[in-house]
Design an enzyme around this catalytic site. Structure first.
Site, short mmCIF file in Angstrom:
data_model
loop_
_atom_site.label_atom_id
_atom_site.label_comp_id
_atom_site.label_asym_id
_atom_site.label_seq_id
_atom_site.Cartn_x
_atom_site.Cartn_y
_atom_site.Cartn_z
N GLU A 94 114.75 -8.67 57.73
CA GLU A 94 115.34 -9.91 58.21
C GLU A 94 116.79 -9.73 58.67
O GLU A 94 117.22 -10.35 59.65
CB GLU A 94 115.25 -11.00 57.14
CG GLU A 94 113.83 -11.46 56.84
CD GLU A 94 113.09 -11.92 58.09
OE1 GLU A 94 113.69 -12.60 58.94
OE2 GLU A 94 111.90 -11.58 58.23
N ASP B 100 110.45 -8.86 67.06
CA ASP B 100 109.20 -8.59 66.36
C ASP B 100 108.13 -8.22 67.38
O ASP B 100 107.28 -9.03 67.74
CB ASP B 100 108.75 -9.81 65.55
CG ASP B 100 109.56 -10.00 64.28
OD1 ASP B 100 109.84 -8.99 63.60
OD2 ASP B 100 109.91 -11.15 63.96
#
EC number: 3.4.24.39
Length: 371
Positions: A317, A331
């Site tokens: 993260e 991502d």
């Protein structure tokens, strides 16, 4: 686990790694066409161009039901900032509900509002496109066996800014959240203590410490083990290696304190981003990280190669936060086989490659030392 002792030994790890095969990847298997169906509404038509049934995982693809980054939006050649969420999903024991099954030459449509994840209040002309990788399984299976890359057409849209501004942001702050976040920024608080109970605060602080040590160790390994770097990032280009090392060092610095830094960390969710299978998520537009309830079901630090844990989820993260490292990671792919199948340019910009590399260094060391 004697983590500090293990990491001390990791600095000396320079043994070459065995070559790993790529997961099968097909760049023509999935076709994505974008069309405008409203002021800021976009319809994506996804077609299986192959000759066999595709079972496609929806996570972080253009089919994702969550407010993830499905498209890139440009105005006058400048990308419009994304205001949605970047989640890390739990990838073990996947079930059929998270897949879309497409027979050969069949299509499925997915419609979404780009104004819910981008500020388009300026109005005017925008160019929208999509690119990504769809993890695929065989028919009647949920075991990921291959990956299909896709590149959409360019969609040109004329947007009414007033109408766009009226669209509610998917990750909009409530007045209470605005106040909490403002106070945290004013105090330079890393962990927002009001979002934590005793157990979640302890787990989050432990994850930060482990993330810092993992990132430091991975940074050293990146410079000492070219075979491993090639395996995870698909290149040994000096500039790419420096970018990876710099990003890992930035993550290590950001993870090294629970009460200072450039991100704000929440132990629990108040914005509704903790959907099924979401371990944690980032709002890159706010440099904000949120842990979800199932995050705390993960082990703090796993010895299992390429498995998910709290430490690498936190590391993952942090790579999404532009204040930690710019440009922040995307991502593009999840999981070891999919991540090592990315082209180098995307591998060095993919968050899970960093998490897997950090975990892989530690896991490989256990194998190395125990053998």
């Amino acid at each position: 686990m004697q983590f500090v002792a293990v990491l001390a030994a990791l600095g000396a790890l320079v043994a070459p790694a065995a070559a790993y095969p790529h997961a099968p990847m097909n760049e023509t298997l999935v076709d994505v066409q974008l069309t405008a169906v409203g002021n800021t509404m976009v319809k994506a038509t996804i077609t299986n161009k192959g000759d066999s049934v595709l079972n496609m995982l929806q996570f972080n693809t253009i089919m994702d039901e969550n407010p993830t980054r499905k498209v890139m939006v440009f105005q006058d050649g400048v990308e419009v900032p994304f205001t949605g969420m970047m989640p890390r999903y739990l990838m073990s024991d996947l079930t059929e509900e998270f897949f879309t099954t497409l027979p050969p030459q069949a299509s499925v449509e997915h419609t979404f509002d780009i104004a819910a994840t981008h500020d388009l209040s300026a109005g005017g002309k925008y160019v929208i496109s999509a690119s990504g990788a769809v993890p695929t399984a065989e028919e009647h299976s949920t075991t990921i066996t291959s990956t299909a890359l896709y590149e959409s057409n360019e969609l040109h849209m004329e947007v009414d800014g007033v109408q766009a501004a009226a669209v509610e942001q998917a990750m909009n702050f409530t007045p209470e959240m605005q106040s909490i976040h403002a106070r945290a920024l004013e105090k330079r608080t890393k962990i927002v203590s009001g979002s934590c109970n005793q157990n979640t605060l302890r787990a989050t602080m432990n994850a930060l410490g482990n993330s810092a040590r993992l990132a430091q160790a991975a940074s050293r390994a990146a410079s000492q083990n070219p075979r491993k770097f090639q395996e995870y990032f698909r290149t040994n280009d000096a500039n790419a290696k420096q970018r990876v090392i710099a990003r890992l060092n930035s993550v290590a610095r950001e993870s090294s304190s629970a009460n200072a830094g450039v991100t704000t960390y929440y132990c629990s969710d108040t914005m509704g981003g903790c959907k099924p299978r979401v371990l944690a998520y980032t709002l890159p537009s706010r440099n904000l990280v949120v842990n979800c309830p199932i995050y705390y079901n993960l082990p703090p630090l796993t010895k299992q190669c390429h498995a998910q844990d709290q430490a690498t989820t936190t590391l993952h993260e942090f790579t999404h936060n532009p204040a930690v490292a710019s440009p922040h990671c995307q991502d593009y792919a999840y999981g070891y086989q999919q991540c090592i199948s990315l082209p180098a340019a995307k591998a060095v910009q993919n968050a899970d490659n960093y998490a897997l590399f950090a975990n892989g260094m530690l896991s490989n060391l256990f194998v190395f030392t125990l053998n």
